[in-house]
Design a protein around this motif. Structure first.
Motif, mmCIF file in Angstrom:
data_model
loop_
_atom_site.group_PDB
_atom_site.id
_atom_site.type_symbol
_atom_site.label_atom_id
_atom_site.label_comp_id
_atom_site.label_asym_id
_atom_site.label_seq_id
_atom_site.Cartn_x
_atom_site.Cartn_y
_atom_site.Cartn_z
ATOM 1 N N ILE C 278 0.852 -1.201 0.000
ATOM 2 C CA ILE C 278 0.000 0.000 0.000
ATOM 3 C C ILE C 278 0.881 1.242 0.000
ATOM 4 C CG2 ILE C 278 -1.981 1.079 1.139
ATOM 5 C CD1 ILE C 278 -2.463 -1.897 0.606
ATOM 6 N N PRO C 279 0.657 2.147 -0.899
ATOM 7 C CA PRO C 279 1.516 3.333 -0.972
ATOM 8 C C PRO C 279 1.204 4.349 0.128
ATOM 9 C CG PRO C 279 -0.162 3.412 -2.675
ATOM 10 C CD PRO C 279 -0.363 2.135 -1.942
ATOM 11 N N ASN C 280 2.048 5.333 0.224
ATOM 12 C CA ASN C 280 1.870 6.477 1.122
ATOM 13 C C ASN C 280 1.752 6.082 2.583
ATOM 14 O OD1 ASN C 280 1.711 7.911 -1.310
ATOM 15 N ND2 ASN C 280 -0.505 7.615 -1.363
ATOM 16 N N GLY C 281 2.291 4.935 2.919
ATOM 17 C CA GLY C 281 2.283 4.517 4.313
ATOM 18 C C GLY C 281 0.910 4.240 4.887
ATOM 19 N N ARG C 282 -0.065 4.044 4.013
ATOM 20 C CA ARG C 282 -1.404 3.768 4.533
ATOM 21 C C ARG C 282 -1.564 2.292 4.846
ATOM 22 N NH1 ARG C 282 -3.299 8.585 5.913
ATOM 23 N NH2 ARG C 282 -4.878 7.177 6.772
ATOM 24 N N GLU C 283 -2.662 2.001 5.501
ATOM 25 C CA GLU C 283 -2.941 0.615 5.881
ATOM 26 C C GLU C 283 -3.958 0.002 4.917
ATOM 27 O OE1 GLU C 283 -1.637 -1.306 8.347
ATOM 28 O OE2 GLU C 283 -0.254 0.395 8.606
ATOM 29 N N LEU C 284 -3.883 -1.304 4.810
ATOM 30 C CA LEU C 284 -4.877 -2.030 4.017
ATOM 31 C C LEU C 284 -6.211 -2.001 4.746
ATOM 32 C CD1 LEU C 284 -5.552 -3.989 1.639
ATOM 33 C CD2 LEU C 284 -4.975 -5.854 3.202
ATOM 34 N N LYS C 285 -7.254 -1.697 4.007
ATOM 35 C CA LYS C 285 -8.577 -1.691 4.640
ATOM 36 C C LYS C 285 -9.434 -2.879 4.186
ATOM 37 C CE LYS C 285 -12.619 1.195 5.401
ATOM 38 N NZ LYS C 285 -13.013 2.590 5.494
ATOM 39 N N ALA C 286 -9.358 -3.171 2.907
ATOM 40 C CA ALA C 286 -10.197 -4.248 2.372
ATOM 41 C C ALA C 286 -9.701 -4.641 0.991
ATOM 42 C CB ALA C 286 -11.640 -3.782 2.285
ATOM 43 N N VAL C 287 -10.076 -5.850 0.580
ATOM 44 C CA VAL C 287 -9.722 -6.319 -0.758
ATOM 45 C C VAL C 287 -10.962 -6.932 -1.409
ATOM 46 C CG1 VAL C 287 -8.185 -7.741 -2.152
ATOM 47 C CG2 VAL C 287 -7.494 -7.042 0.143
ATOM 48 N N VAL C 288 -11.196 -6.533 -2.630
ATOM 49 C CA VAL C 288 -12.211 -7.217 -3.434
ATOM 50 C C VAL C 288 -11.429 -8.183 -4.315
ATOM 51 C CG1 VAL C 288 -13.976 -6.905 -5.199
ATOM 52 C CG2 VAL C 288 -13.750 -5.231 -3.357
ATOM 53 N N PRO C 289 -11.574 -9.499 -4.091
ATOM 54 C CA PRO C 289 -10.589 -10.424 -4.647
ATOM 55 C C PRO C 289 -10.809 -10.854 -6.091
ATOM 56 C CG PRO C 289 -12.087 -11.615 -3.236
ATOM 57 C CD PRO C 289 -12.491 -10.174 -3.157
ATOM 58 N N GLY C 290 -12.024 -10.679 -6.631
ATOM 59 C CA GLY C 290 -12.228 -11.263 -7.965
ATOM 60 C C GLY C 290 -13.139 -10.454 -8.850
ATOM 61 N N GLY C 291 -12.986 -9.144 -8.821
ATOM 62 C CA GLY C 291 -13.900 -8.304 -9.595
ATOM 63 C C GLY C 291 -15.013 -7.811 -8.690
ATOM 64 N N SER C 292 -15.716 -6.771 -9.145
ATOM 65 C CA SER C 292 -16.668 -6.076 -8.279
ATOM 66 C C SER C 292 -17.799 -6.957 -7.755
ATOM 67 C CB SER C 292 -17.274 -4.895 -9.030
ATOM 68 O OG SER C 292 -18.012 -5.378 -10.133
ATOM 69 N N SER C 293 -18.021 -8.097 -8.388
ATOM 70 C CA SER C 293 -19.134 -8.953 -7.960
ATOM 71 C C SER C 293 -18.812 -9.790 -6.743
ATOM 72 C CB SER C 293 -19.520 -9.919 -9.084
ATOM 73 O OG SER C 293 -19.738 -9.224 -10.261
ATOM 74 N N THR C 294 -17.551 -9.785 -6.329
ATOM 75 C CA THR C 294 -17.183 -10.727 -5.274
ATOM 76 C C THR C 294 -17.149 -10.033 -3.915
ATOM 77 O OG1 THR C 294 -14.831 -10.299 -5.667
ATOM 78 C CG2 THR C 294 -15.831 -12.101 -6.894
ATOM 79 N N PRO C 295 -17.606 -10.741 -2.876
ATOM 80 C CA PRO C 295 -17.660 -10.161 -1.541
ATOM 81 C C PRO C 295 -16.283 -9.731 -1.052
ATOM 82 C CG PRO C 295 -18.982 -12.144 -1.627
ATOM 83 C CD PRO C 295 -18.227 -12.073 -2.924
ATOM 84 N N VAL C 296 -16.272 -8.626 -0.351
ATOM 85 C CA VAL C 296 -15.031 -8.012 0.102
ATOM 86 C C VAL C 296 -14.371 -8.855 1.204
ATOM 87 C CG1 VAL C 296 -16.232 -6.621 1.840
ATOM 88 C CG2 VAL C 296 -14.094 -5.780 0.848
ATOM 89 N N LEU C 297 -13.050 -8.818 1.258
ATOM 90 C CA LEU C 297 -12.317 -9.512 2.323
ATOM 91 C C LEU C 297 -11.643 -8.477 3.211
ATOM 92 C CD1 LEU C 297 -10.580 -12.364 0.256
ATOM 93 C CD2 LEU C 297 -12.608 -12.577 1.718
ATOM 94 N N LEU C 298 -11.591 -8.792 4.501
ATOM 95 C CA LEU C 298 -10.921 -7.906 5.464
ATOM 96 C C LEU C 298 -9.437 -8.245 5.515
ATOM 97 C CD1 LEU C 298 -13.584 -8.081 8.321
ATOM 98 C CD2 LEU C 298 -13.177 -6.203 6.706
ATOM 99 N N PRO C 299 -8.601 -7.341 6.025
ATOM 100 C CA PRO C 299 -7.165 -7.609 6.076
ATOM 101 C C PRO C 299 -6.866 -8.940 6.762
ATOM 102 C CG PRO C 299 -7.593 -5.327 6.650
ATOM 103 C CD PRO C 299 -8.920 -5.967 6.479
ATOM 104 N N GLU C 300 -7.648 -9.284 7.770
ATOM 105 C CA GLU C 300 -7.365 -10.538 8.461
ATOM 106 C C GLU C 300 -7.817 -11.769 7.678
ATOM 107 O OE1 GLU C 300 -9.193 -7.987 9.574
ATOM 108 O OE2 GLU C 300 -11.012 -8.634 10.642
ATOM 109 N N GLU C 301 -8.437 -11.547 6.531
ATOM 110 C CA GLU C 301 -8.948 -12.698 5.766
ATOM 111 C C GLU C 301 -8.112 -12.976 4.517
ATOM 112 O OE1 GLU C 301 -13.755 -12.477 6.581
ATOM 113 O OE2 GLU C 301 -12.885 -10.976 5.237
ATOM 114 N N ILE C 302 -6.959 -12.319 4.400
ATOM 115 C CA ILE C 302 -6.277 -12.413 3.108
ATOM 116 C C ILE C 302 -5.157 -13.433 3.043
ATOM 117 C CG2 ILE C 302 -6.870 -10.039 2.493
ATOM 118 C CD1 ILE C 302 -3.965 -9.276 3.141
ATOM 119 N N ASP C 303 -4.994 -14.175 4.129
ATOM 120 C CA ASP C 303 -3.978 -15.215 4.045
ATOM 121 C C ASP C 303 -4.546 -16.449 3.388
ATOM 122 O OD1 ASP C 303 -1.291 -15.144 4.601
ATOM 123 O OD2 ASP C 303 -1.689 -14.562 6.694
ATOM 124 N N ILE C 304 -4.938 -16.315 2.155
ATOM 125 C CA ILE C 304 -5.588 -17.444 1.489
ATOM 126 C C ILE C 304 -4.938 -17.719 0.151
ATOM 127 C CG2 ILE C 304 -7.862 -17.211 2.578
ATOM 128 C CD1 ILE C 304 -8.746 -15.654 0.098
#
Ligand SMILES: Cc1cc2nc3c(=O)[nH]c(=O)nc-3n(C[C@H](O)[C@H](O)[C@H](O)COP(=O)(O)O)c2cc1C
Ligand code: SF4
Ligand code: SF4
Ligand code: SF4
Ligand code: SF4
Ligand code: FES
Ligand code: FES
Lengths: 783, 156, 439
Positions: C278-304
């Motif tokens: 993440i640029p500018n020293g910001r923190e990760l907030k969320a990830v949409v993993p497979g295009g806009s149709s897919t449910p969002v993942l939280l930072p704690e859910e991304i070890d997949i």
């Protein structure tokens, strides 16, 4: 197809393989809610109201697109299913204006019903609704977009059912909208099917809009009075200043031969009945001017003059109508013979039924019903343009092709719209229809006249072979085939297994007028006047010589020989373009709704009721007999039946001998009396005045129907079925040998989709459509 | 109604690619629009005639596709993506800047007929966001300054 | 045009020829082009299908259905012609990979379509490219013309006695047309309204004939499988998820771009190593993993592991390969709103729940984000989305509902922070006042 067994809500059902789940449920009494599903139209799966739970399927499934399979286990009503349906209604209401109190559909709206069933009244929606103003698309079609739930029924019935394709869907998503074919207006057949099929009040009728609420109307099932097809229609009537006004026509209960079909005329053109020009008082010519008079005076005058002329061997002519009931036509035919003692009877002929009756003599069961036209595996249509002249017949043919893959063979001198449904369209030179019949019947030489650049001898041969190989072929022909050509065509049909015929005539009871013997040479049932038989026995005194045809009556008038002319519901002067002064030496009596060209020069004009205002029966062009019930009423008018009887009475004739009342089967003909306005009272008064038992009146057509059933061949139908509102097929086949008539006596009405003779002239609905047409074309021509 | 020879060649060639006439409709409409500027009544009539469709049918189709239009557009159609990937990297700011700079809003055209502005959905440039398309040309990894240069390029 | 990136973890299969000038047919041939199809000529159709099945290739269009399996559903005998249809409508927000394939390796797509056609016994293929991709259509049309000129397409291809035609087809702006049955409608010259299924396209598709529909990346992978063998390809990925895929990294990343990584690559690594974090020293907030149709993942859910099954287990979907990364300066309500605005704009309008639901949700979210939200709106948003889910005519309704449900569930607190007229806590300086509504 083999049957499939499935379980719905614990009930075991069987249904033929290929059945849709929604239909299987319906036949087991389980109603699945639906908006977009409509029987016989293509499947949509769009409204999601019919979601049901099917075991082994993770998601709810639409019952309207699911075909039953063996062992299927279905739950049609549980919490999940109810919630799904409820949410669909909630979603719909989100953008729905909820203007039910002023909506035409209020009270018979499927969205209201669903909201009620699924309790979705609680509003979760807080946002502004998408609004759009109401639009007028044609004189008869209005569209209120926010009420539209996009079920696409209108689009499909217009396209698939009508083959007009005047409605489309534009934009996408929540901006989706039903659109008319000319951007801001419609150019179409104006049938109103789209309005009728709309489950909500999005499409409304110009004729009916904001006039009344459904529950304020009384509904009367009767028969359309316009073309020869005989659509059943439910008329919505309500009280008005001058009696009972008809405000709506539809056949939503799908109870007749026409299912839910009506064309523009059946649906809107009942308005002629309330035209301000309607005659509501008898008129008698005094000092050269038609002057209002009372009924007694009029009947007295007519009775006196008719009797005088008859008794002095003066010539009297009778012109009947193709729009009066069978009972009236029969009565008129009998009245002429036994009261006026003349065979000078005719009517406006639009088809050669006598020829067909003669050709089919001894061939029982050879005419097809209107229902059979929808089921027949193959149809041969020679001549005519049913889309214009027989809208129901066209609908039956079109949908038979679409839904049952019937093979339509079309032979016509014009390229007509039904060509789009035709398996084969063969264009012929104008006027060669008879040659086609001859060729089909085996006269190879006749082919010369019908060979064209496109259709060689071989094409014709192949077509004939194909037709000969068909089974249960329905052969439909227009007035192009008449005289001897009819017999030739029947000869061809005899070689086709199970072939049946339909002869196309133009008016609502053209067939009835013919069957009831409004001919100078034929009695009812095409019985020749010269041949003694039942009619001579019962009617006793029938003049032996053939009478005058209508043109011959005209000639007699020219020669000042015609002393009296009795016109019942016809306008020969207008129709044939005759010189009105021609009859100046003739005593002319006209029974009419309006001051037509003929009524205008009459000596006595009697204001007549039309077919929507009386009871009786009609026989359509196929021979289907149906019952008319009284719906509307205009004060001051009388049925032709009553007027004929009263003239006979005024002539001093014993009406018992004309109408066998008080004898035979007595049946109540629905709305003929009772609740409807003053008619019952009139009967009672008349009877009392003459000391007759008020058991049955001679003014009621039922008594004559008894006689028709007894005497007219082909009319021995089931009375109880008729009274129940079912169509009964009468057949020409048992009729007498008939007679060959002069082909030129047949003059097609030449009405199109938007015209209907005199009735059309006084219909605002039809006028407005025609005017909008001419306007548009002139606009186009201008640039 | 007359199209260019190029259009005609393409149309004739494409028509051969399908078993039904109407299949060529969507791409043909887009090519026609590129040539005429928009889908005028005459274009609709002509295409309907060629493909044996009703004008209603053609309009139904046109109104479905967001690139097709029956209204004239400017010479350059500036399409700014504000969808998620672009939004995260300043797509909305680009759109706001365009509105200010061109003085027009969504689906509006400048007085001189040079530019039409449109806010559009994802144009497939997410990894190079924020991005715009001017007619068919992509401009990616934009900033407000870069956008100015891009637009200036079309001023000439 | 679109710039290329690279990372050492990449396994270049589909992207092997990117930047190599392979749009030129001679160059393509030098780089093993059209060898796979010639190999396929020597194989029985069933052998081709088996090879693809065994490779573990799953559809790259989003649903992840086994490609070999899909091909096997096509009836061997058919009275009507069979078709192969390449889906290049690429419109899912966050997805921009097919674009690179068309730009750099158009012949690979053509070759993929050819092999699919051999496998199912079809003589006609179509390559549908979205209307906005005009420059790619030009590249594709040229590639097809070159292939015809060489006798690779047309009559008696490669002297095999077989005829095969492949044609380009263009769209004109509609996301829904990427849905396979709507795609066929569009190709037939109609509005992009999906069809009732069953029957499925493999049985009744284009003009009523059996039709195989695959994503462009799926088809571009096929020649490599035929040449390299199913075993090799399967081994690159994880069990049941063969090979590599193009991941489109976008959003708040140091190095966004399209990277080809093995199936099963770790999402955290993808964000922090491949994408540069993440640029500018910001923190990760969320990830949409497979295009806009897919449910969002939280930072704690991304070890997949980024394969279809693992992401599904994590409650989302691998989808179309568009990984959209949000840093902590972004407002989730706004993000949810922009997502819904897209679906409202793209809903075809055919069915009630999607047509009305997306409109309702967009309006509610707009009001909500603008500070007019009520507490019951939050439940209502969830209620509406849940009532759309699984009940629409096609998956677009689900695609609108699923992410919305996840946004509300996972960020309820942030929704509540917008209540009572409070201004959006994340509104950036100079940001836009109110989202204009797309017409
Ligand atoms: C609303 C919607 C949009 C879609 N858009 C695309 C698309 O743009 N490209 C694509 O390849 N698949 C898209 N799909 C998936 C296709 O329906 C289909 O599953 C896919 O093309 C099959 O190819 P595959 O098996 O190779 O993935 C979309 C699906 C839906 C429901
Ligand atoms: S009135 Fe009849 S023809 Fe006209 S749009 Fe409605 S259904 Fe179609
Ligand atoms: S106008 Fe009526 S029939 Fe037509 S789509 Fe709307 S609701 Fe259905
Ligand atoms: S088809 Fe004939 S009978 Fe039927 S509604 Fe029309 S005019 Fe009346
Ligand atoms: S879910 Fe319904 S309205 Fe939405 S795109 Fe699919 S079919 Fe169209
Ligand atoms: S009735 Fe089944 S979806 Fe409309
Ligand atoms: S989100 Fe803007 S290009 Fe994809």
């Amino acid at each position: 197809m083999p049957d499939v067994t499935l379980t719905v809500d614990g009930k075991k059902l069987t249904a033929p393989a290929g059945t849709l789940l929604i239909e299987a449920c319906k036949s087991a009494g389980i109603e699945i809610p639906s908006f977009c599903y409509y029987p016989n139209l293509s499947l949509q799966g769009a409204c999601r109201m019919c979601l049901v739970k099917i075991e082994k399927m993770p998601k709810l499934q639409t019952a309207c697109t699911t075909v039953v399979t063996e062992g299927m286990i279905v739950t049609s009503d549980n919490e999940e299913v109810r919630q799904a349906r409820k949410s669909m209604v909630e979603l719909l209401l989100g953008n729905h204006p909820l203007d039910c109190p002023v909506c035409d559909a209020g009270g018979e709206c499927e969205l209201q019903d669903m909201t009620f069933s699924y309790g979705a009244a609680e509003s979760k929606y807080m946002e502004a609704k998408n609004h759009k103003d109401e639009q007028q698309w044609s004189p008869v079609v209005f569209f209120d977009r926010p009420r539209c739930i996009l079920c696409y029924r209108c689009v499909r019935v217009c396209g698939e059912g009508m083959d007009v394709w005047a409605l489309g869907v534009q934009n996408r998503g929540v901006s989706s909208i039903i659109a008319p074919n000319k951007e801001d207006h419609l150019e179409c057949e104006e049938c109103g099917m789209c309005i009728d099929i709309c489950p909500v009040g999005a499409l409304t009728s110009g004729a009916y809009r904001y006039k009344t609420r459904p529950w304020e109307m009384k509904h009367v099932g009767t028969i359309c009075t316009h073309c020869g097809d005989g659509c059943k229609t439910t008329l919505g009537v309500r009280r008005s200043d001058s009696g009972m006004e008809i405000v709506r026509g539809d056949n939503r209960d799908k109870s007749g031969i026409n299912n839910d079909f009506l064309c523009i005329k059946g649906r809107y053109a009942f308005d002629f009945a309330h035209h301000p020009d309607r005659l509501m008082q008898p008129l008698i010519r005094k000092n050269g001017k038609l002057t209002p008079a009372n009924w007694e005076e009029a009947f007295e005058l007519i009775g006196k003059r008719f009797a005088e002329i008859r008794d002095h061997d003066g010539m009297i002519g009778v012109v009947g109508s193709s729009r009066i009931t069978n009972e009236e036509a029969y009565l008129l035919s009998k009245f002429a013979r036994v009261v006026l003692k003349t065979n000078n009877v005719d009517h406006h002929r639009t088809a050669d039924f006598p020829a067909l009756a003669a050709a089919l003599s001894g061939k029982p069961d050879s005419t097809a019903t209107m229902r059979e036209v929808y089921d027949a595996p193959a149809i041969l249509l020679i001549g005519n343009n049913p889309t214009d002249q027989h809208p129901l017949l066209a609908w039956q043919i079109r949908n038979n092709v679409r839904l049952h893959r019937s093979r339509l063979y079309l032979i016509n001198s014009q390229t007509i719209k039904l060509g789009r449904q035709a398996a084969g369209f063969t264009q012929i030179p104008a006027g060669t229809e008879g040659k086609v019949a001859a060729y089909l019947a085996g006269d190879d030489a006749a082919v010369e006249a019908i060979i064209t650049e496109k259709n060689s001898r071989e094409t014709w041969n192949a077509l004939r072979e194909k037709l000969r190989g068909e089974q249960k072929l329905v052969i439909i022909f227009g007035s192009e085939i008449r005289g001897n050509d009819v017999a030739v065509l029947v000869k061809f049909g005899s070689g086709v297994h199970g072939a049946k015929f339909v002869c196309l005539a133009d008016y609502a009871n053209s067939r009835g007028a013919a069957d009831m013997g409004l001919y100078p040479d034929l009695l009812p049932g095409y019985h020749r006047v010269a041949d003694t038989g039942k009619f001579h026995d019962e009617w006793t005194s029938i003049p032996a010589t053939t009478g005058l045809t209508l043109p011959e009556m005209v000639d007699a008038a020219k020669a000042s020989k015609l002393k009296a002319l009795y016109v019942v519901g016809a306008n020969p002067i207008g129709r044939l373009g005759l010189d009105p002064f021609l009859f100046s030496k003739t005593f002319v009596v006209v029974q009419e709704m309006f001051l037509t060209e003929t009524a205008f020069m009459a000596d006595v004009v009697l204001p007549a009721a039309n077919a929507y205002e009386k009871s009786g029966t009609f026989t359509n062009t196929c021979g289907d007999l149906q019952i008319l019930k009284k719906a509307g009423e205009v004060t001051g008018t009388k049925s032709d039946f009553e007027m004929i009887v009263r003239i006979a009475d005024a002539m001093g004739f014993d009406v018992h001998k004309l109408v066998p009342f008080g004898a035979g089967e007595r049946t109540d003909m629905g709305q003929s009396r009772g609740a409807q306005s003053g008619e019952a009272d009139r009967h009672a008064v008349w009877l009392e005045a003459r000391g007759l038992e008020p058991k049955m009146s001679p003014l009621e057509p039922t008594a004559i129907l008894d006689e028709i059933q007894r005497l007219v061949p082909g009319y021995d139908f089931s009375r109880i079925n008729l009274l129940a509102g079912n169509d009964q097929h009468t057949t020409l086949a048992n009729s007498g040998p008939g007679a060959i008539q002069k082909p030129e006596l047949i003059v097609p009405a030449n009405d199109n989709l938007f015209s209907s003779g005199t009735l059309g002239r006084y219909s605002k609905a039809l006028h407005s459509v025609m005017e909008s047409r001419t306007q548009q074309t002139s606009e186009v021509a201008a640039d | 109604m007359k199209f260019s020879d190029e259009f005609e060649t393409r149309f004739t060639m494409m028509a051969r690619h399908y078993p039904t006439k109407r299949s060529v409709l969507v791409p043909a409409l887009l090519y026609a629009q590129d040539e005429i500027g928009y889908l005028s009544d005459e274009v609709i009539q002509e295409i309907a005639r060629r493909l044996e469709l009703t004008e209603l049918d053609v309009r139904n189709v046109i109104s479905y596709y967001s690139m097709l239009t029956t209204k004239p557009r400017g010479k350059y159609n500036v399409q700014v993506c504000t969808n998620i990937a672009c939004m995260l990297r300043g797509g909305e700011e680009l759109f706001a800047h365009c509105r200010k700079k061109l003085g027009i809003g969504h689906k509006q055209t400048t007085q001189d007929g040079r530019f039409t502005l449109e806010e559009v959905e994802c144009i497939g440039a997410c990894s190079w966001a924020p991005a715009i398309q001017v007619n068919y040309d992509f401009h990616e990894n934009l900033t407000v300054e870069k956008l100015d240069k891009v637009l200036d390029g079309y001023q000439k | 045009m679109a710039s290329l990136v690279s990372h050492p973890d990449e396994v270049k299969v589909v992207s092997r020829r990117f930047g190599q000038g392979a749009t030129n047919i001679d160059r393509y041939l030098e780089l093993d082009g059209y060898k796979a199809v010639q190999k396929a000529f020597a194989m029985e159709p069933d052998a081709i299908i088996n090879e693809v099945k065994n490779s573990g290739l799953r559809g790259r269009g989003g649903a992840g259905f086994s490609t070999g399996m899909k091909w096997s559903f096509v009836p061997k005998q058919s009275a009507k012609p069979k078709y192969v249809l390449c889906n290049g409508d690429e419109s899912e927000p966050g997805t921009c990979k097919d674009r690179l394939i068309f730009e750099h390796d158009p012949h690979a797509v053509i070759e993929g379509v050819m092999i699919a056609a051999l496998a199912v016994g079809s003589q006609t293929g179509y390559i549908y490219i979205r209307g906005e991709y005009r420059y790619l259509s030009i590249i594709m049309q040229k590639a097809l013309a070159d292939a015809y000129a060489r006798g690779f397409l047309g009559k008696n291809i490669f002297g095999s006695g077989r005829d095969l035609d492949i044609y380009w087809h263009g769209g004109a702006g509609a996301y829904e047309v990427g849905e396979e049955s709507a795609l066929m409608e569009s190709l037939e010259g109609k509005r992009g309204i999906p069809r009732i299924r069953p029957p499925f396209p493999a049985v009744v598709g284009l003009w009523g004939g059996p039709t195989v529909i695959n994503n462009a990346e799926t088809l571009a992978s096929v020649p490599h499988i035929i040449l390299g063998g199913a075993e090799w390809y399967a081994k690159v990925g994880t069990p049941k998820n063969g090979g590599t895929r193009l991941f489109c990294l976008s959003g708040n990343l140091e190095k966004p771009g399209v990277y080809e990584l093995p199936m099963g690559y770790n999402l955290r690594k993808m964000i922090y190593e491949v994408g540069g974090g993440i640029p500018n020293g910001r923190e990760l907030k969320a990830v949409v993993p497979g295009g806009s149709s897919t449910p969002v993942l939280l930072p704690e859910e991304i070890d997949i592991s980024m394969d279809f099954d693992s992401v599904a287990k994590a409650g989302s979907m691998l989808g179309s390969g568009g990984v959209v990364v949000l840093d902590d300066t972004n407002c989730i309500v706004k993000f949810a709103l922009r997502t819904m605005k897209f679906y409202r704009h793209e809903s075809c309008g055919w069915c009630i729940p999607c047509r009305e639901g997306t409109d309702w949700l967009e309006k509610t979210l707009t009001r909500f984000h603008a500070g007019g939200g009520l507490k019951k709106d939050i439940d209502n948003i969830q209620y509406l989305s849940e009532n759309m889910l699984g009940r629409t005519f096609c998956p677009l309704g689900d695609a609108a509902a699923m992410p919305t449900i996840a946004f509300v569930k996972k960020f309820r607190k942030e929704f509540e922070d917008h209540l009572e007229g409070r201004p959006c806590p994340f509104e950036r300086a100079g940001a836009v006042e109110q989202l204009p509504v797309l017409a």
